[in-house]
Write a protein that holds these residues in place. Structure first.
Motif, mmCIF file in Angstrom:
data_model
loop_
_atom_site.group_PDB
_atom_site.id
_atom_site.type_symbol
_atom_site.label_atom_id
_atom_site.label_comp_id
_atom_site.label_asym_id
_atom_site.label_seq_id
_atom_site.Cartn_x
_atom_site.Cartn_y
_atom_site.Cartn_z
ATOM 1 N N LEU A 180 0.924 -108.407 57.432
ATOM 2 C CA LEU A 180 0.874 -109.005 56.093
ATOM 3 C C LEU A 180 -0.472 -108.840 55.395
ATOM 4 C CD1 LEU A 180 2.838 -112.317 56.798
ATOM 5 C CD2 LEU A 180 3.630 -110.385 55.413
ATOM 6 N N LEU A 181 -1.562 -108.848 56.155
ATOM 7 C CA LEU A 181 -2.887 -108.761 55.533
ATOM 8 C C LEU A 181 -3.474 -107.352 55.605
ATOM 9 C CD1 LEU A 181 -4.543 -112.119 56.697
ATOM 10 C CD2 LEU A 181 -3.234 -111.644 54.612
ATOM 11 N N ASP A 182 -3.428 -106.749 56.804
ATOM 12 C CA ASP A 182 -4.019 -105.414 56.958
ATOM 13 C C ASP A 182 -3.084 -104.307 56.486
ATOM 14 O OD1 ASP A 182 -6.085 -106.808 58.071
ATOM 15 O OD2 ASP A 182 -5.540 -106.356 60.159
ATOM 16 N N LYS A 183 -1.805 -104.632 56.281
ATOM 17 C CA LYS A 183 -0.798 -103.699 55.748
ATOM 18 C C LYS A 183 -0.697 -102.417 56.595
ATOM 19 C CE LYS A 183 0.261 -106.245 52.169
ATOM 20 N NZ LYS A 183 1.584 -106.907 52.096
ATOM 21 N N VAL A 184 -0.664 -102.596 57.928
ATOM 22 C CA VAL A 184 -0.597 -101.424 58.808
ATOM 23 C C VAL A 184 0.704 -100.638 58.605
ATOM 24 C CG1 VAL A 184 -2.136 -102.330 60.588
ATOM 25 C CG2 VAL A 184 0.317 -102.832 60.713
ATOM 26 N N PHE A 185 1.745 -101.293 58.104
ATOM 27 C CA PHE A 185 3.011 -100.602 57.836
ATOM 28 C C PHE A 185 3.255 -100.427 56.335
ATOM 29 C CE2 PHE A 185 3.945 -102.890 61.933
ATOM 30 C CZ PHE A 185 3.836 -101.756 62.740
ATOM 31 N N GLY A 186 2.222 -100.621 55.528
ATOM 32 C CA GLY A 186 2.363 -100.440 54.084
ATOM 33 C C GLY A 186 3.388 -101.385 53.492
ATOM 34 N N ALA A 187 4.193 -100.859 52.567
ATOM 35 C CA ALA A 187 5.187 -101.681 51.870
ATOM 36 C C ALA A 187 6.254 -102.225 52.811
ATOM 37 C CB ALA A 187 5.837 -100.866 50.755
ATOM 38 N N SER A 188 6.462 -101.557 53.962
ATOM 39 C CA SER A 188 7.453 -102.042 54.932
ATOM 40 C C SER A 188 7.079 -103.412 55.478
ATOM 41 C CB SER A 188 7.578 -101.045 56.095
ATOM 42 O OG SER A 188 8.218 -99.858 55.667
ATOM 43 N N GLY A 189 5.788 -103.765 55.359
ATOM 44 C CA GLY A 189 5.346 -105.049 55.846
ATOM 45 C C GLY A 189 5.046 -106.056 54.758
ATOM 46 N N SER A 190 5.666 -105.890 53.602
ATOM 47 C CA SER A 190 5.445 -106.853 52.510
ATOM 48 C C SER A 190 6.067 -108.204 52.834
ATOM 49 C CB SER A 190 6.008 -106.311 51.196
ATOM 50 O OG SER A 190 7.380 -106.008 51.339
ATOM 51 N N SER A 191 7.028 -108.199 53.768
ATOM 52 C CA SER A 191 7.575 -109.452 54.277
ATOM 53 C C SER A 191 7.859 -109.270 55.767
ATOM 54 C CB SER A 191 8.846 -109.864 53.526
ATOM 55 O OG SER A 191 9.847 -108.881 53.663
ATOM 56 N N VAL A 192 7.977 -110.398 56.459
ATOM 57 C CA VAL A 192 8.232 -110.343 57.898
ATOM 58 C C VAL A 192 9.410 -111.234 58.250
ATOM 59 C CG1 VAL A 192 5.850 -109.825 58.565
ATOM 60 C CG2 VAL A 192 6.600 -112.217 58.395
ATOM 61 N N VAL A 193 10.053 -110.877 59.356
ATOM 62 C CA VAL A 193 11.060 -111.729 59.981
ATOM 63 C C VAL A 193 10.452 -112.234 61.282
ATOM 64 C CG1 VAL A 193 13.265 -111.727 61.196
ATOM 65 C CG2 VAL A 193 13.096 -110.652 58.960
ATOM 66 N N ILE A 194 10.519 -113.542 61.500
ATOM 67 C CA ILE A 194 10.062 -114.125 62.759
ATOM 68 C C ILE A 194 11.291 -114.697 63.464
ATOM 69 C CG2 ILE A 194 8.537 -115.806 63.849
ATOM 70 C CD1 ILE A 194 6.771 -115.695 61.346
ATOM 71 N N GLU A 195 11.537 -114.211 64.686
ATOM 72 C CA GLU A 195 12.762 -114.571 65.400
ATOM 73 C C GLU A 195 12.461 -115.293 66.705
ATOM 74 O OE1 GLU A 195 15.866 -110.954 64.288
ATOM 75 O OE2 GLU A 195 14.864 -110.964 66.226
ATOM 76 N N GLU A 196 13.470 -116.060 67.132
ATOM 77 C CA GLU A 196 13.377 -116.636 68.470
ATOM 78 C C GLU A 196 13.420 -115.495 69.494
ATOM 79 O OE1 GLU A 196 16.729 -118.597 70.332
ATOM 80 O OE2 GLU A 196 18.109 -117.795 68.815
ATOM 81 N N PHE A 197 12.765 -115.680 70.601
ATOM 82 C CA PHE A 197 12.739 -114.697 71.677
ATOM 83 C C PHE A 197 14.027 -114.813 72.487
ATOM 84 C CE2 PHE A 197 11.725 -113.858 76.194
ATOM 85 C CZ PHE A 197 11.399 -112.512 76.101
ATOM 86 N N LEU A 198 14.751 -113.712 72.599
ATOM 87 C CA LEU A 198 15.990 -113.696 73.368
ATOM 88 C C LEU A 198 15.743 -113.050 74.729
ATOM 89 C CD1 LEU A 198 18.564 -112.493 70.666
ATOM 90 C CD2 LEU A 198 18.121 -114.839 71.409
ATOM 91 N N GLU A 199 16.290 -113.654 75.776
ATOM 92 C CA GLU A 199 16.161 -113.077 77.118
ATOM 93 C C GLU A 199 17.483 -112.484 77.557
ATOM 94 O OE1 GLU A 199 13.400 -114.766 80.158
ATOM 95 O OE2 GLU A 199 13.777 -116.602 79.018
ATOM 96 N N GLY A 200 17.391 -111.377 78.317
ATOM 97 C CA GLY A 200 18.581 -110.727 78.824
ATOM 98 C C GLY A 200 18.405 -109.229 78.811
ATOM 99 N N GLN A 201 19.474 -108.514 79.120
ATOM 100 C CA GLN A 201 19.439 -107.055 79.095
ATOM 101 C C GLN A 201 19.788 -106.560 77.699
ATOM 102 O OE1 GLN A 201 19.871 -104.310 81.974
ATOM 103 N NE2 GLN A 201 20.722 -105.613 83.571
ATOM 104 N N GLU A 202 19.113 -105.501 77.298
ATOM 105 C CA GLU A 202 19.420 -104.884 76.004
ATOM 106 C C GLU A 202 20.520 -103.842 76.161
ATOM 107 O OE1 GLU A 202 16.443 -103.712 73.169
ATOM 108 O OE2 GLU A 202 14.913 -104.907 74.195
ATOM 109 N N MET A 203 21.251 -103.616 75.083
ATOM 110 C CA MET A 203 22.298 -102.595 75.072
ATOM 111 C C MET A 203 22.379 -102.007 73.667
ATOM 112 S SD MET A 203 26.350 -103.004 76.086
ATOM 113 C CE MET A 203 26.865 -104.021 74.693
ATOM 114 N N SER A 204 22.467 -100.700 73.599
ATOM 115 C CA SER A 204 22.698 -100.029 72.315
ATOM 116 C C SER A 204 24.162 -99.637 72.249
ATOM 117 C CB SER A 204 21.823 -98.773 72.188
ATOM 118 O OG SER A 204 20.453 -99.087 72.301
ATOM 119 N N LEU A 205 24.822 -100.001 71.172
ATOM 120 C CA LEU A 205 26.230 -99.640 70.997
ATOM 121 C C LEU A 205 26.379 -98.936 69.656
ATOM 122 C CD1 LEU A 205 29.051 -99.721 72.188
ATOM 123 C CD2 LEU A 205 29.383 -101.962 71.134
#
Length: 422
Positions: free
Chosen positions: A170-195
């Motif tokens: 948000l401040l250093d803008k390391v991702f440029g415009a892609s970081g104009s906003s952020v999502v903050i999520e709860e941490f989920l535990e478990g195995q990942e899967m791509s479908l």
């Protein structure tokens, strides 16, 4: 057919590799392509976001179909641009590709339609975001809203790490415009899967599930990358879990996009977490995954051209898509320093020693001055091995990986190990 594939990585190499097998294809082009792709297709020096140059080339060369593979041009509206010029294009239009282009949009859509996902909040201001993190505690997940080449997700183990991530975005803008906003999520535990699924708006045809390895080092250590390897199928994950994901997440999202006036045509990628409270959505992408594509397409028996045409015609429900029963494991060879800064132009050796039954898809390579293959990216090569099961495919792929070298090359030695632990 004369087909142009947009992109330059290992995913595009795998797509062109399978398209080259189609009897329907008379000529393949790739823009911009890479050193390995040049052996399959004519590489055109046009970048993925040079829309006018892409459409001009497609018209000039009488291209029958443009396959838009990467996220950036999809989110920026390349499919819409090509269609407006009368050029047939495969991939979601811009308004549907927004499910990858904005995490805030996608989270709101999932909440609206009751699609299981992690609890979250979104912010544009640093102070408010920090206050939320401090109230929630850690571990916690911080995500840049837009595209960030697979590096915009930070799993913070401490509140301090989360605050540092928020400062960077948000401040250093390391991702440029892609970081104009952020999502903050709860941490989920478990195995990942791509479908991943072929989708023509209403019909969803799933591929086999796969599992990516995001962290750069063994045992899921180190920073996130674009993906250090993957494998498919997932013998340790029951079919009932895959069916749950399709019923509660993938099909409802396809239906939601139709209801929202954003019908999705192309590859719908669901990144999932298998938690003790059921399958939850981590993310949606609007295209073939990378490196998931590299283990899925070698098992595809049905002509990919037929699948793309059925998708565009809205007749995917009439097509029986067939796959082999083989297992596949992909290991990524990366440049020294990746996912941070890295050198390029390093000569790659051993490619001529690879067994015929193995596959090497080039992700970040170029042709050197003397015609040799040199490094030209962070993720350099995707080596894929097949086998009757994961154990055999894993043994086969690492035997090939050890034949290849360049200064400072590194790779994970534990790809697919989770599948063998039961």
């Amino acid at each position: 057919m004369r087909i142009l594939v947009i992109g330059k990585g290992g995913r595009e190499h795998a797509i062109l590799w399978v398209l080259a097998k189609s009897p329907k294809v008379s000529k393949l082009y790739c823009a911009p392509g890479n050193g390995g792709i040049a052996s399959l297709a004519e590489c055109v020096p046009i970048k993925e976001l040079e829309f006018e140059k892409i459409s001009a080339f497609a018209l000039e060369q009488k291209i029958d179909l443009v396959m838009v593979a990467p996220d950036d041009p999809l989110v920026a509206g390349l499919v819409d641009h090509l269609e407006a010029k009368g050029i047939t294009a495969y991939g979601p239009r811009q308004n549907a590709a927004l499910i990858e282009g904005s995490k805030v949009f996608t989270k709101q859509l999932m909440i609206q339609y009751g699609i299981p996902t992690a609890a979250y909040a979104s912010f544009t201001g640093y102070d408010e975001a920090v206050a939320y993190v401090r109230a929630q505690g850690a571990p916690i997940v911080v995500k840049a809203d837009g595209l960030a080449a697979g590096k915009g997700v930070i799993v913070a183990k401490t509140v301090e790490e989360a605050e540092e991530a928020l400062k960077s975005i948000l401040l250093d803008k390391v991702f440029g415009a892609s970081g104009s906003s952020v999502v903050i999520e709860e941490f989920l535990e478990g195995q990942e899967m791509s479908l991943l699924s072929f989708v023509d708006g209403t019909t969803v045809k799933p591929m086999a599930p796969s599992q990516d390895h995001k962290q750069v080092f063994d045992n899921d250590q180190g920073p996130n990358t674009g993906g250090m390897g993957t494998y498919s199928p997932l013998p340790h994950i029951p079919e009932s879990v895959v069916e749950e994901a399709l019923a509660n997440i993938v099909r409802p999202m396809a239906e939601a996009l139709v209801k929202e006036g954003r019908p999705f045509k192309g590859i719908l990628y669901a990144g999932l977490m298998l938690t003790n409270k059921g399958v939850k959505t981590i993310e949606f992408n609007a295209r073939f995954g990378d490196p998931e594509t590299q283990v899925l397409l070698p098992k595809l028996k049905t002509d990919l051209v037929d699948i793309m045409l059925a998708t565009l015609d809205g007749t995917l429900d009439q097509l029986d898509i067939e796959w082999t029963d083989e297992a596949a494991v992909c290991v990524v060879l990366a440049s020294p320093g990746y996912p941070g800064s890295y050198p390029t132009g390093l000569t790659i050796s051993g490619l001529d020693q690879i067994s015929p039954e193995a596959m090497v898809f080039h992700a970040g390579t170029a042709l050197g001055q003397s015609g040799e293959i040199v490094t030209a990216g962070g993720r350099v090569l995707n080596v894929v091995g097949l086998g009757k099961d994961i154990a055999e495919a894993r043994e086969n792929v690492y035997a090939e990986v050890r034949k290849i070298g360049f200064d400072g090359a590194h790779y994970r030695t534990d790809i697919a190990a989770k599948a063998l632990k039961g």
